[in-house]
Design an enzyme around this catalytic site. Structure first.
Site, PDB file in Angstrom:
ATOM      1  N   SER A 107     -12.213 -26.461  29.499  1.00 18.47           N
ATOM      2  CA  SER A 107     -12.598 -26.116  28.126  1.00 18.47           C
ATOM      3  C   SER A 107     -11.429 -25.493  27.360  1.00 18.47           C
ATOM      4  CB  SER A 107     -13.806 -25.181  28.135  1.00 18.47           C
ATOM      5  OG  SER A 107     -13.519 -24.008  28.856  1.00 18.47           O
ATOM      6  N   THR A 108     -10.579 -24.701  28.034  1.00 17.22           N
ATOM      7  CA  THR A 108      -9.420 -24.121  27.345  1.00 17.22           C
ATOM      8  C   THR A 108      -8.442 -25.228  26.965  1.00 17.22           C
ATOM      9  OG1 THR A 108      -9.721 -22.240  28.857  1.00 17.22           O
ATOM     10  CG2 THR A 108      -7.759 -22.217  27.468  1.00 17.22           C
ATOM     11  N   ASP A 153      -1.998 -25.925  31.291  1.00 16.26           N
ATOM     12  CA  ASP A 153      -3.320 -25.999  31.922  1.00 16.26           C
ATOM     13  C   ASP A 153      -3.979 -24.619  31.958  1.00 16.26           C
ATOM     14  OD1 ASP A 153      -5.533 -26.975  33.239  1.00 16.26           O
ATOM     15  OD2 ASP A 153      -4.463 -27.630  35.031  1.00 16.26           O
ATOM     16  N   ASP A 180      -9.006 -20.642  36.689  1.00 14.04           N
ATOM     17  CA  ASP A 180     -10.247 -19.888  36.922  1.00 14.04           C
ATOM     18  C   ASP A 180      -9.956 -18.434  37.260  1.00 14.04           C
ATOM     19  OD1 ASP A 180     -12.147 -22.137  36.669  1.00 14.04           O
ATOM     20  OD2 ASP A 180     -10.940 -22.920  38.310  1.00 14.04           O
ATOM     21  N   GLU A 218      -4.111 -32.002  39.063  1.00 14.81           N
ATOM     22  CA  GLU A 218      -3.455 -30.946  38.268  1.00 14.81           C
ATOM     23  C   GLU A 218      -2.209 -30.430  38.990  1.00 14.81           C
ATOM     24  OE1 GLU A 218      -7.387 -29.180  35.947  1.00 14.81           O
ATOM     25  OE2 GLU A 218      -6.769 -28.272  37.816  1.00 14.81           O
TER      26      GLU A 218
END
Ligand code: 5RP
Length: 213
Positions: free
Chosen positions: A32-33, A83, A86, A105
């Site tokens: 979402s970021t 990127d 969490d 990633e």
């Protein structure tokens, strides 16, 4: 709308703007970021060549907004990779993979000249491990990997109704004491059947941008 995620994205754009030119390839993460970052990146799409994406979801959004997406195999250099995460500790070690995209990633981050991580301050932690550690496993190796993870003190749980972009499963591992992120990252990745786990200690960001609210 999250102001801190948007603000982190705007700051990341300001940071990379002075580095990019018309031949530049930008590495793009997932989540979402990063979706905020993609929206901002699309506004300056005329200033760089294109992107390498870390997930099908990010590829779709990039292409929808008119940013050309290249395969990692087809580019020689990625200027910078942006990127989310969490969890982030004070040494810039990360837990990633909440979206299940950490394997690609980590590959794109490793292939990039620089890694910039964008987060809101809820992601900052003293010690990693409160967020269950995602481990991508080949479906046929799942039970074996889970037993090996139990031996090192973790409690693995299969992520339900979820397959990665590569068609694998995710074990979310609770109860790990991540005192040495680099060692644990390597130890879990040595279990046959593990594609990669979400600790980013041996490939950590050079810069972390914490978005202000
Ligand atoms: C996906 C990731 C994400 O970067 C991480 O889950 C953070 O996501 P968000 O920005 O939605 O909080 O590692 O695999």
């Amino acid at each position: 709308m999250s102001n801190s995620k948007l603000n982190a994205s705007i700051e990341a754009i300001e940071y990379i703007k002075s580095k990019i030119d018309i031949n530049s390839i930008i590495g793009v993460g997932t989540g979402s970021t990063v979706n905020y970052f993609i929206e901002e990146l699309a506004k300056i799409k005329h200033t760089f060549k294109g992107a390498v994406s870390s997930s099908d979801a990010s590829t779709q959004l990039l292409e929808k907004l008119g940013v050309e997406v290249f395969e990692l195999n087809d580019v020689n250099e990625i200027l910078v990779y942006v990127d989310g995460a969490d969890e982030v500790d004070a040494d810039h070690h990360l837990i990633k993979g909440g979206g299940g995209a950490h394997t690609r990633e980590k590959i794109v981050a490793s292939a990039s000249n620089e890694f910039v991580c964008i987060v809101d301050n809820s992601k900052l932690v003293h010690i990693l491990g409160n967020f269950p550690l995602p481990v991508e496993v080949l479906i046929k190796s799942r039970s074996y990997v889970a037993r090996e993870i139990v031996k090192i003190g973790g409690t693995p749980e299969l992520r339900k109704d979820f397959l990665t972009d590569q068609g694998n499963q995710i074990l979310d591992v609770k109860d790990l004491k991540i005192e040495n992120p680099s060692l644990l990252e390597q130890r879990i990745n040595l279990i046959p059947g593990v594609l990669d786990n979400g600790i980013f200690a041996n490939c950590k960001p050079q810069k972390v941008i914490v978005g202000k609210d």
